[in-house]
Design a protein around this motif. Structure first.
Motif, PDB file in Angstrom:
ATOM      1  N   LEU A 117      -8.520  97.542   3.186  1.00  0.00           N
ATOM      2  CA  LEU A 117      -7.949  97.435   1.698  1.00  0.00           C
ATOM      3  C   LEU A 117      -9.065  97.393   0.542  1.00  0.00           C
ATOM      4  CD1 LEU A 117      -5.487  97.678   0.078  1.00  0.00           C
ATOM      5  CD2 LEU A 117      -5.257  95.067   0.205  1.00  0.00           C
ATOM      6  N   LEU A 118     -10.034  96.578   0.831  1.00  0.00           N
ATOM      7  CA  LEU A 118     -11.111  96.424  -0.114  1.00  0.00           C
ATOM      8  C   LEU A 118     -11.792  97.723  -0.144  1.00  0.00           C
ATOM      9  CD1 LEU A 118     -12.545  94.725  -1.924  1.00  0.00           C
ATOM     10  CD2 LEU A 118     -14.037  93.887  -0.227  1.00  0.00           C
ATOM     11  N   PHE A 119     -12.099  98.396   1.040  1.00  0.00           N
ATOM     12  CA  PHE A 119     -12.890  99.702   0.910  1.00  0.00           C
ATOM     13  C   PHE A 119     -11.782 100.667   0.091  1.00  0.00           C
ATOM     14  CE2 PHE A 119     -14.830  98.396   5.356  1.00  0.00           C
ATOM     15  CZ  PHE A 119     -15.849  98.048   4.602  1.00  0.00           C
ATOM     16  N   LEU A 120     -10.672 100.782   0.316  1.00  0.00           N
ATOM     17  CA  LEU A 120      -9.922 101.775  -0.620  1.00  0.00           C
ATOM     18  C   LEU A 120      -9.977 101.423  -1.913  1.00  0.00           C
ATOM     19  CD1 LEU A 120      -6.536 102.108   1.729  1.00  0.00           C
ATOM     20  CD2 LEU A 120      -8.652 103.805   1.613  1.00  0.00           C
ATOM     21  N   VAL A 121      -9.828 100.036  -2.276  1.00  0.00           N
ATOM     22  CA  VAL A 121      -9.951  99.612  -3.677  1.00  0.00           C
ATOM     23  C   VAL A 121     -11.103 100.240  -4.146  1.00  0.00           C
ATOM     24  CG1 VAL A 121     -10.050  97.981  -5.515  1.00  0.00           C
ATOM     25  CG2 VAL A 121      -7.940  97.869  -3.706  1.00  0.00           C
ATOM     26  N   LEU A 122     -12.354  99.804  -3.739  1.00  0.00           N
ATOM     27  CA  LEU A 122     -13.678 100.161  -4.305  1.00  0.00           C
ATOM     28  C   LEU A 122     -13.724 101.821  -4.096  1.00  0.00           C
ATOM     29  CD1 LEU A 122     -15.753  97.325  -2.371  1.00  0.00           C
ATOM     30  CD2 LEU A 122     -15.257  97.501  -4.757  1.00  0.00           C
ATOM     31  N   GLY A 123     -13.246 102.431  -3.029  1.00  0.00           N
ATOM     32  CA  GLY A 123     -13.303 103.866  -2.825  1.00  0.00           C
ATOM     33  C   GLY A 123     -12.662 104.473  -4.044  1.00  0.00           C
ATOM     34  N   VAL A 154     -17.780 102.553   1.677  1.00  0.00           N
ATOM     35  CA  VAL A 154     -17.178 102.972   0.403  1.00  0.00           C
ATOM     36  C   VAL A 154     -17.666 104.565  -0.047  1.00  0.00           C
ATOM     37  CG1 VAL A 154     -17.445 102.412  -2.190  1.00  0.00           C
ATOM     38  CG2 VAL A 154     -16.948 100.408  -0.362  1.00  0.00           C
ATOM     39  N   THR A 155     -18.907 104.522   0.375  1.00  0.00           N
ATOM     40  CA  THR A 155     -19.610 105.997  -0.109  1.00  0.00           C
ATOM     41  C   THR A 155     -18.864 107.036   0.883  1.00  0.00           C
ATOM     42  OG1 THR A 155     -21.817 105.020  -0.121  1.00  0.00           O
ATOM     43  CG2 THR A 155     -21.565 107.386   0.323  1.00  0.00           C
ATOM     44  N   LEU A 156     -18.313 106.715   1.943  1.00  0.00           N
ATOM     45  CA  LEU A 156     -17.526 107.776   2.862  1.00  0.00           C
ATOM     46  C   LEU A 156     -16.151 107.852   2.173  1.00  0.00           C
ATOM     47  CD1 LEU A 156     -17.305 109.380   5.284  1.00  0.00           C
ATOM     48  CD2 LEU A 156     -16.179 107.299   6.612  1.00  0.00           C
ATOM     49  N   VAL A 157     -15.608 107.036   1.694  1.00  0.00           N
ATOM     50  CA  VAL A 157     -14.280 107.158   0.923  1.00  0.00           C
ATOM     51  C   VAL A 157     -14.515 108.030  -0.356  1.00  0.00           C
ATOM     52  CG1 VAL A 157     -12.420 105.974  -0.406  1.00  0.00           C
ATOM     53  CG2 VAL A 157     -13.433 104.872   1.755  1.00  0.00           C
ATOM     54  N   ILE A 158     -15.546 107.727  -1.075  1.00  0.00           N
ATOM     55  CA  ILE A 158     -15.772 108.316  -2.274  1.00  0.00           C
ATOM     56  C   ILE A 158     -16.249 109.895  -1.895  1.00  0.00           C
ATOM     57  CG2 ILE A 158     -17.512 108.630  -4.032  1.00  0.00           C
ATOM     58  CD1 ILE A 158     -17.843 105.698  -4.269  1.00  0.00           C
ATOM     59  N   THR A 159     -16.886 110.098  -0.820  1.00  0.00           N
ATOM     60  CA  THR A 159     -17.260 111.257  -0.490  1.00  0.00           C
ATOM     61  C   THR A 159     -16.040 112.308   0.012  1.00  0.00           C
ATOM     62  OG1 THR A 159     -19.305 110.503   0.590  1.00  0.00           O
ATOM     63  CG2 THR A 159     -18.688 112.871   1.267  1.00  0.00           C
ATOM     64  N   ILE A 160     -15.271 111.705   0.308  1.00  0.00           N
ATOM     65  CA  ILE A 160     -13.931 112.242   0.492  1.00  0.00           C
ATOM     66  C   ILE A 160     -13.124 113.130  -0.701  1.00  0.00           C
ATOM     67  CG2 ILE A 160     -11.397 112.386   1.725  1.00  0.00           C
ATOM     68  CD1 ILE A 160     -12.420 109.999   3.548  1.00  0.00           C
ATOM     69  N   ALA A 161     -13.565 112.351  -1.648  1.00  0.00           N
ATOM     70  CA  ALA A 161     -12.666 112.804  -2.924  1.00  0.00           C
ATOM     71  C   ALA A 161     -13.335 114.231  -3.397  1.00  0.00           C
ATOM     72  CB  ALA A 161     -13.101 111.868  -4.157  1.00  0.00           C
ATOM     73  N   PRO A 162     -14.564 114.671  -3.213  1.00  0.00           N
ATOM     74  CA  PRO A 162     -14.636 115.933  -3.912  1.00  0.00           C
ATOM     75  C   PRO A 162     -14.376 116.957  -2.765  1.00  0.00           C
ATOM     76  CG  PRO A 162     -16.671 114.663  -3.150  1.00  0.00           C
ATOM     77  CD  PRO A 162     -15.936 113.768  -3.406  1.00  0.00           C
ATOM     78  N   VAL A 180      -3.772 103.575 -12.304  1.00  0.00           N
ATOM     79  CA  VAL A 180      -3.757 102.894 -11.187  1.00  0.00           C
ATOM     80  C   VAL A 180      -5.059 102.061 -10.716  1.00  0.00           C
ATOM     81  CG1 VAL A 180      -3.680 103.250  -8.590  1.00  0.00           C
ATOM     82  CG2 VAL A 180      -1.994 104.543 -10.088  1.00  0.00           C
ATOM     83  N   VAL A 181      -6.283 102.505 -11.202  1.00  0.00           N
ATOM     84  CA  VAL A 181      -7.235 102.082 -10.814  1.00  0.00           C
ATOM     85  C   VAL A 181      -7.637 100.568 -11.478  1.00  0.00           C
ATOM     86  CG1 VAL A 181      -9.989 102.210 -11.044  1.00  0.00           C
ATOM     87  CG2 VAL A 181      -8.640 104.005 -10.280  1.00  0.00           C
ATOM     88  N   ILE A 182      -7.022 100.509 -12.853  1.00  0.00           N
ATOM     89  CA  ILE A 182      -7.159  99.318 -13.571  1.00  0.00           C
ATOM     90  C   ILE A 182      -6.248  98.352 -12.927  1.00  0.00           C
ATOM     91  CG2 ILE A 182      -6.298  98.343 -15.727  1.00  0.00           C
ATOM     92  CD1 ILE A 182      -7.228 100.977 -17.215  1.00  0.00           C
ATOM     93  N   ALA A 183      -5.325  98.869 -12.330  1.00  0.00           N
ATOM     94  CA  ALA A 183      -4.089  97.837 -11.662  1.00  0.00           C
ATOM     95  C   ALA A 183      -5.053  97.206 -10.331  1.00  0.00           C
ATOM     96  CB  ALA A 183      -2.894  98.534 -11.478  1.00  0.00           C
ATOM     97  N   LEU A 184      -5.613  98.044  -9.955  1.00  0.00           N
ATOM     98  CA  LEU A 184      -6.197  97.666  -8.380  1.00  0.00           C
ATOM     99  C   LEU A 184      -7.582  96.763  -8.631  1.00  0.00           C
ATOM    100  CD1 LEU A 184      -6.509 100.997  -6.417  1.00  0.00           C
ATOM    101  CD2 LEU A 184      -5.077  99.122  -6.041  1.00  0.00           C
ATOM    102  N   VAL A 185      -8.110  97.049 -10.026  1.00  0.00           N
ATOM    103  CA  VAL A 185      -9.372  96.125 -10.436  1.00  0.00           C
ATOM    104  C   VAL A 185      -8.631  94.691 -10.737  1.00  0.00           C
ATOM    105  CG1 VAL A 185     -11.057  95.515 -11.904  1.00  0.00           C
ATOM    106  CG2 VAL A 185     -10.657  97.898 -11.216  1.00  0.00           C
ATOM    107  N   LEU A 186      -7.541  94.711 -11.352  1.00  0.00           N
ATOM    108  CA  LEU A 186      -6.954  93.210 -11.904  1.00  0.00           C
ATOM    109  C   LEU A 186      -6.490  92.671 -10.627  1.00  0.00           C
ATOM    110  CD1 LEU A 186      -5.032  94.573 -15.035  1.00  0.00           C
ATOM    111  CD2 LEU A 186      -7.115  93.194 -14.780  1.00  0.00           C
ATOM    112  N   TRP A 187      -6.000  93.511  -9.745  1.00  0.00           N
ATOM    113  CA  TRP A 187      -5.612  92.658  -8.353  1.00  0.00           C
ATOM    114  C   TRP A 187      -6.335  92.246  -7.423  1.00  0.00           C
ATOM    115  CZ3 TRP A 187      -4.082  95.831  -3.736  1.00  0.00           C
ATOM    116  CH2 TRP A 187      -3.440  95.059  -2.797  1.00  0.00           C
TER     117      TRP A 187
END
Length: 400
Positions: free
Chosen positions: A16-22, A145-153, A182-189
């Motif tokens: 879950l933390l990986f997904l939020v950071l990703g 986290v880099t792997l999650v970010i890599t999937i985006a492009p 959504v990202v702001i909500a995840l950061v706050l949470w």
């Protein structure tokens, strides 16, 4: 709370933390790649040339590069969360304005501001992970986290293409605005303030410049930064020329190119898994050396197969090896760098991000200006990047 106390109470490294950071780190890849398929439509809708629309992409990257230099020192002074939340908030506002603009000049300026704001996420995510975890855990966390970010492009152009066809290009920016909420909500949470009070530094322009000069004058820091930067730049060389090499030279059908590209991600998944399992046992230096060695073999292999005219698969195999090492090299080089500067991790992350992005952009431009219709520009530049990346570490970075 002391830094050591903070590290001893860090959260478990979980999915879950990986997904939020990703999700935080995916803002910029989505902002760049989602609207690429819609650029011709934007040109027709606004009555401008495609070149004018392409300038909006350059504007975003320019704002992104400048923003990285500024958000890091701000995060070192005022904390990670407020700078991150404000950056994502203004990213969302810029997305809304982009969705409603009617002129190319306005869109260009707004995209510059959007890149500037989006840089906050790219910079602070690394500082947050550094605050949360020690050096080896940082490398382990950042590789995933880099792997999650890599999937985006990878998925962003497909999403953007379908959205542009079904709902129009403006819907792409509305989606980016919704995603920022959504990202702001995840950061706050999920993301606490990770910078301890004693590690906060007063924001002074002179001090900030001195911190940057301190990094520039440290050959070990610059060795680590440029080791990661040239590894990253090798990927830029492939992104610039790879589709032309595969499709135009080796005759791969456009609808099959995506499958060959996906092999790069499979390799990255494998290397990321290896790094995650071993880095706590053997250390970041060992895993960084392993990644650089694999990449160097890939770079030399590309050059040899080009000399031997080994064809498509001779190229594909070594490209896959090269790109598969990116998360291993990037996460471990940053882990070693940031562990040396805990009180200015944001500033160090800013400089590393700017130089990595800048080096990649320059290398990509070099490949673009070299002759087309041949494989050697991509091959030679990727080979050179693997050699320079390894040299930066062995000559300077290994002393960290």
């Amino acid at each position: 709370m002391s830094e050591r106390t903070l590290e001893s109470s860090t959260p478990q490294i979980g999915f879950l933390l990986f997904l939020v950071l990703g999700a935080i780190g995916a803002l910029t890849p989505l902002a760049i790649d989602m609207y690429l398929p819609a650029m011709p439509t934007i040109a027709r809708d606004l009555g401008v040339t495609e070149g004018a629309v392409q300038i909006t992409l350059t504007a975003y990257t320019a704002g992104f590069a400048i923003g990285q230099l500024i958000h890091g020192p701000l995060a070192d002074s005022y904390g990670r969360r407020p700078v991150l939340i404000l950056g994502v908030f203004f990213f969302g506002i810029a997305s809304i304005v982009s969705a409603t603009t009617t002129g190319i000049e306005a869109l260009t300026w707004v995209r510059t501001a959007q890149g500037f704001a989006g840089a906050a996420a790219a910079v602070i995510i690394q500082a947050v992970v550094r605050d949360m975890f020690d050096r080896e855990d940082f490398a382990r966390a950042m590789s995933f986290v880099t792997l999650v970010i890599t999937i985006a492009p990878l998925i962003a152009p497909m999403i953007g293409g379908y959205v542009a066809v079904w709902f129009g290009w403006r819907a792409i920016f509305w989606i980016l605005a919704a995603f920022s909420v959504v990202v702001i909500a995840l950061v706050l949470w999920k993301i606490p303030e990770t910078l301890s009070e004693e590690n906060k530094q007063p924001l002074r322009v002179r001090t900030t410049l001195q911190n940057y000069m301190r990094l520039f004058k440290n050959p070990v820091a610059m060795g680590l930064i440029f080791s990661g930067a040239f590894s990253f730049a090798g990927m830029f060389a492939f992104l610039t020329a790879g589709s032309f090499v595969y499709i135009d030279i080796y005759g791969v059908r456009p609808d099959q190119f995506g499958y060959l590209f996906a092999l790069n991600i499979v390799a990255m998944i494998v290397m990321t898994s290896i790094n995650g399992r071993l880095v706590k046992k053997v250390g970041s230096h060992t895993m960084l050396r392993f990644g650089l060695a694999v990449q160097l073999v890939a770079g030399i292999g590309l050059f040899v197969t080009w000399l031997l005219d080994a064809g498509l698969w001779g190229t594909v195999v070594f490209v896959v090896m090269f790109i598969g090492t990116l998360s291993t090299i990037g996460s471990n080089s940053m882990g070693l760098l940031l562990s040396s500067y805990p009180s200015m991790a944001g500033t160090a992350s800013s400089l590393a991000g700017t130089l990595r992005f800048g080096t990649g952009s320059i290398i990509g431009a070099v490949v673009a200006f070299l002759p087309g219709g041949v494989t050697w520009p991509m091959v030679i530049v990727m080979s050179a990047c693997s050699i320079v990346s390894a040299a930066c570490y062995w000559l300077f970075g290994r002393k960290a």
